[in-house]
Enzyme design. Structure first.
Site: not given
Ligand code: CO
Ligand code: ZN
Length: 322
Positions: A59, A159, A188-189, A211, A297
């Site tokens: 992603h 990420d 994706e998130e 990922d 994150h």
């Molecule tokens: Co993420």
């Molecule tokens: Zn991710």
């Protein structure tokens, strides 16, 4: 690390992947002309062959915040775009697409902070001034400068720009007759959304998601085998999937045969595109290669360069041999 720096620094919250997609297209063009963007904004890079149809997904969106309401004094309320860690948000800097930077503040000072009590302060005097710069629906991402610190790199959005980097590097090295679809997925998130439609349209024989994954190696950290610097993480399970056991065993055998460092990943928090892909159409045999990452994150995600290389090597060897 120049390419990873470019990818990680680009703006691209979920649903607003235009800029990061354009950047990736520049590099993917060197590999094939067969590149398209689909309805949901996935970037699909096709390297045609007459062997197995293999889909590899990474992603390209990152977590962020979306402006909802601006008050009389120019403070901007927001909602999360993706899984934000509420406790960590105070005094964080965020940057909107137009370059306007704000600081996140909160009405309350207790530990279980709620996003409903937070605001973004862009230094505006009042609603009018704020609205000239930021409008309802505008999205911001973390400020988090890319730092190359020897064995590791630290940045916002590793990420999953680290995953995009691994895929782009592997694409240059892969040499096979298999029919390959490299998909840089959108959204994706916010719930593995792009991967769902991309997998449906491709209907692959096998799929892999690239990922990041958590690590269990920090003081009093979570119980997890994965350690930073110990190699590519071969996914066994996350909240979205129990990986196909054939794919998992091919990944393990491939790592052993090629002397690639690997470790086994069971991530109890969060899912990946692997989950959405595995459930598309009549089902797809799906696995995952994950990049061990600390502080996921946050504006300071940390990965190991050695692990990045192990992931590139494992992805290349897997696609060549499956
Ligand atoms: Co993420
Ligand atoms: Zn991710």
């Amino acid at each position: 690390m120049e390419l990873l720096k470019i990818l990680a620094s680009e703006y691209g919250p979920s649903g607003r992947e235009e800029k990061i997609r354009d950047t990736i297209i520049k590099y993917a063009k060197d590999i094939t002309e067969d590149i398209k963007t689909d309805v949901l904004g996935n970037l699909i890079v096709h390297k045609k062959g007459n062997g197995k149809k293999v889909m590899v997904a990474a992603h390209m969106d990152e977590i962020g915040v979306i402006a909802t309401v601006t008050d009389e004094n120019g403070f901007i309320r927001f909602s999360p775009v993706g899984g934000l860690n509420n406790k960590d948000l105070i005094a964080r800097r965020v940057v909107f697409e137009n370059g306007v930077v704000g600081v996140i503040g909160s009405e309350e000072d207790n530990k279980d902070r709620k996003i409903a009590k937070m605001y973004i302060d862009i230094g505006a005097k009042n609603r009018e001034e704020a609205s000239e710069k930021v409008k309802t629906g505008d999205m911001a991402v973390f400020c988090g400068e890319f730092i190359d610190s020897g064995d590791t790199v630290i940045s916002k959005a590793l990420d999953n720009r680290a995953g995009c980097y691994v895929m782009l590097e592997a694409m240059k090295r892969i040499n096979t007759e298999n029919d390959l679809y490299f998909v840089f997925t959108s959204q994706e998130e916010v719930g593995l959304r792009g991967a769902k439609t991309a997998a449906y349209s491709i209907a692959p024989d096998y799929a892999l998601a690239i990922d990041v994954t958590d690590t269990g190696d920090t003081p009093e950290g979570i119980k997890m085998e994965v350690k930073l610097g110990n190699g590519a993480a071969i996914k066994v399970m996350d909240r979205s999937i129990l990986c196909d056991s054939y794919i998992r065993s091919v990944l393990i055998e491939t790592a052993k045969k090629n002397n690639i460092s690997y470790q086994l990943e069971i991530m109890n928090d969060g899912g990946t595109d692997a989950g959405a892909i595995s459930l598309s159409g009549t089902g797809v045999k799906t696995g995952g290669i994950s990049i061990p990452t600390r502080y996921i994150h946050s504006p300071s995600e940390m990965v190991s360069k050695k692990d990045l290389n192990s992931c590139i090597e494992l992805l290349t060897a897997f696609v060549n041999n499956i």
